[in-house]
Design an enzyme around this catalytic site. Structure first.
Site, PDB file in Angstrom:
ATOM      1  N   ALA A  24       0.206   1.844  -5.824  1.00 33.59           N
ATOM      2  CA  ALA A  24      -0.936   2.011  -4.924  1.00 33.59           C
ATOM      3  C   ALA A  24      -1.277   3.493  -4.766  1.00 33.59           C
ATOM      4  O   ALA A  24      -2.448   3.889  -4.882  1.00 33.59           O
ATOM      5  CB  ALA A  24      -0.613   1.394  -3.569  1.00 33.59           C
ATOM      6  N   HIS A  55       1.677  -5.952 -22.911  1.00 39.18           N
ATOM      7  CA  HIS A  55       0.770  -4.936 -23.480  1.00 39.18           C
ATOM      8  C   HIS A  55       0.603  -5.090 -25.004  1.00 39.18           C
ATOM      9  O   HIS A  55      -0.509  -5.097 -25.524  1.00 39.18           O
ATOM     10  CB  HIS A  55       1.285  -3.523 -23.191  1.00 39.18           C
ATOM     11  CG  HIS A  55       1.556  -3.242 -21.741  1.00 39.18           C
ATOM     12  ND1 HIS A  55       0.832  -3.792 -20.715  1.00 39.18           N
ATOM     13  CD2 HIS A  55       2.486  -2.459 -21.140  1.00 39.18           C
ATOM     14  CE1 HIS A  55       1.297  -3.353 -19.556  1.00 39.18           C
ATOM     15  NE2 HIS A  55       2.310  -2.554 -19.788  1.00 39.18           N
ATOM     16  N   ALA A  94       0.793  -1.231   0.000  1.00 40.08           N
ATOM     17  CA  ALA A  94       0.000   0.000   0.000  1.00 40.08           C
ATOM     18  C   ALA A  94       0.824   1.279   0.000  1.00 40.08           C
ATOM     19  O   ALA A  94       0.291   2.355  -0.301  1.00 40.08           O
ATOM     20  CB  ALA A  94      -0.930  -0.004   1.208  1.00 40.08           C
ATOM     21  N   LYS A 148      -7.677   0.426 -21.527  1.00 40.06           N
ATOM     22  CA  LYS A 148      -7.615   1.707 -22.255  1.00 40.06           C
ATOM     23  C   LYS A 148      -8.756   1.740 -23.272  1.00 40.06           C
ATOM     24  O   LYS A 148      -9.008   0.747 -23.965  1.00 40.06           O
ATOM     25  CB  LYS A 148      -6.261   1.862 -22.957  1.00 40.06           C
ATOM     26  CG  LYS A 148      -5.102   2.059 -21.966  1.00 40.06           C
ATOM     27  CD  LYS A 148      -3.811   2.404 -22.664  1.00 40.06           C
ATOM     28  CE  LYS A 148      -2.643   2.392 -21.711  1.00 40.06           C
ATOM     29  NZ  LYS A 148      -2.235   3.696 -21.206  1.00 40.06           N
ATOM     30  N   ASP A 155       9.108  -5.915 -20.594  1.00 39.41           N
ATOM     31  CA  ASP A 155       8.435  -4.771 -19.983  1.00 39.41           C
ATOM     32  C   ASP A 155       7.112  -4.455 -20.675  1.00 39.41           C
ATOM     33  O   ASP A 155       6.103  -4.229 -20.003  1.00 39.41           O
ATOM     34  CB  ASP A 155       9.371  -3.549 -20.019  1.00 39.41           C
ATOM     35  CG  ASP A 155       8.860  -2.406 -19.161  1.00 39.41           C
ATOM     36  OD1 ASP A 155       8.365  -2.670 -18.059  1.00 39.41           O
ATOM     37  OD2 ASP A 155       8.951  -1.239 -19.599  1.00 39.41           O
TER      38      ASP A 155
END
Ligand code: BG6
Length: 476
Positions: free
Chosen positions: A19, A246, A14, A188, A241
């Site tokens: 976060a 993605h 957290a 997105k 990465d």
């Protein structure tokens, strides 16, 4: 609004960047928009010892810095902060996790009904295993319990074997139905629109194949250098990465067949099939690069290996262009290029569909084949490049663009990707998350080249920061 229900979100890690700068601001935006139920609690857990009051102050400061002023309504903000609690402990102590478990139970007694609990693992990979172990051993999780789920963030391993090992660790504690593997690109708007564009419009499907499309490129670039992230990045590289996750997710949505319905099982099944049809990549299909000094985003940038956080002489790739082939009826022979790089000219993500030449051209004026560009960011939009007659005498042709921008078309703020995905996970909707099978396929595609790159057995071409990548890029 999902009222009368009780929901509890527990963020492990957290005090970390994700976060504080993404998760808590996204939950705040959901809270102010009325998307969360009245009976809602957020509990943070991290190593730093502090009280809930101290943690709330940190959260408040971050919100004030990151949320648009118009959304910062004081009464909402104070109410939101009241719903936040904080627990500290180490990540490998079952005893500390038991205290968290007891603390949560106490918070939940204030709710009129038993809440669903969503754990968000916003933690470094090094503590992943002890955290899962502690969660299980303290009795917080019952495998298969539909009211308890977990969100896991990348990296989901660093190759096929480690991803399988991680899968096993998760499997000891959670059923696959309880696991939400997040890839924020799937949240997105322009990415979510891919399926709508393809399957809610008639004109695309007939040309969405090898007969009409010459090549497809998913191009991702950032004008930022690695800076202080070298510790992480040098072990990962640009392929782990962003490309393996993605960009591959984008490719899957572009290449998949139409699912039988818009439900998560049907979509996952088609995405899995598409990813499974990608042929294994060799180093001959890749151009790799590493930035050397240059000027990026208007500022002078030192070379990658000169960054303090990067080991001297590192051969880690900060740029990659990879040619993928999909072995199925629709796409056979169409190259899919996945291209990504750090320290380039600009920050943007685009999907470029290059169409074939019109057969038997009857015009003597030069013109180019059609191109469809889906702009994911920074400004989402769709551009379709067509050939048009220039008004006036003679037959002169010119390439022009039909240009749609989300800003003009909808005139409303785009919700953040984390906002969307967090809400889906809170509501138990897995449509925009990645399942185990797909994850393993995605590692199988890249693991053979990653092993060679990790061993320093791949050629890595230099490029100046602030350029488009290595000159050799056009070789494939
Ligand atoms: C993360 C990568 O997953 O995605 C970062 O680790 C990258 O290196 C980031 O900068 C890009 O995300 P976005 O949403 O800013 O394009």
């Amino acid at each position: 609004m999902i009222n009368n229900e009780s929901r509890s979100v527990v963020i492990l890690g957290a005090s970390g960047n994700l976060a504080l700068t993404k998760l808590l601001p996204s939950l705040y935006t959901l809270f102010t928009s009325g998307a969360l139920p009245q009976n809602f609690a957020i509990s943070g857990y991290a190593r730093t010892a502090m009280s809930s009051e101290e943690y709330r102050k940190i959260v408040e400061e971050n919100l004030r810095n990151s949320i648009e002023e118009t959304l910062l309504v004081e009464s909402f903000l104070q109410e939101y902060l009241k719903s936040i609690h904080y627990f500290s402990g180490s990540y490998d102590s079952v005893e500390d996790f038991s205290k968290l478990h007891v603390g949560l139970a106490e918070i939940h007694t204030k709710f009129p009904s038993k809440p669903t609990v969503l754990y968000y693992l916003s933690i470094p990979p090094s503590v992943f295993e002890p955290v899962i172990h502690s969660l299980r051993e303290c009795g917080a999780i019952e495998k298969g319990d539909p009211d308890v789920s977990v969100i896991v963030e990348k990296p989901f391993g660093y190759d096929t074997e480690s991803a399988k090992a991680l899968g096993k660790t998760l499997d000891q504690t959670f059923d696959e139905s309880q696991i939400f593997r997040i890839d924020h690109y799937l949240g997105k708007e322009a990415i979510m629109n891919l399926m709508v564009m393809r399957f809610a419009n008639l004109i695309f499907e007939p040309v969405w194949n090898r007969n009409y499309i010459d090549s497809i490129t998913v191009a991702w670039e950032e004008d930022k250098n690695i800076g202080g992230r070298g510790g992480y990045f040098d072990k990962a590289g640009i392929i782990r990465d962003v490309i393996q996750n993605h960009l591959l997710q984008i490719l899957a949505l572009v290449a998949m067949e139409k699912p039988r319905s818009y439900d998560s099982d049907a979509i996952m099944a088609e995405k899995n099939k598409a990813v499974k049809s990608i042929e294994q990549i060799t180093l001959d299909d890749c151009i790799l690069g590493q930035y050397i000094s240059g000027v990026c985003g208007g500022k002078p940038v030192i070379g990658y290996t000169d960054e303090e956080s990067v080991p001297d002489g590192s051969k880690r790739e900060t740029f990659a262009r990879i040619k993928c082939a999909i072995n199925n009826h629709r796409w056979s022979g169409v190259p899919f290029y996945l291209q990504a790089g750090k320290a380039l000219t600009k920050s943007s993500t685009e999907i470029i569909f290059q169409f074939k030449e019109v057969p038997g051209d009857i015009f003597s004026s030069p013109h180019h084949p059609n191109k469809l560009i889906i702009e994911v960011q920074p400004d989402a939009g769709i551009k379709f490049c067509i050939t048009n007659k220039v008004p006036g005498k003679g037959m002169v042709l010119k390439d022009v663009a039909l240009d749609f921008s989300y800003d003009d078309g909808f005139n409303k703020a785009m919700p953040g990707a984390y906002e969307r995905l967090l809400l889906d996970a809170i509501q138990g909707d897995k449509t925009l998350f990645i399942n185990y099978e797909e994850l393993i396929h995605s590692w199988e595609i890249f693991t053979p080249i990653l092993e060679k790159i990790d061993a320093g057995n791949a050629e890595v071409f230099p490029y100046h920061a602030g350029t488009n990548g290595p000159e050799e890029t056009s070789r494939i």
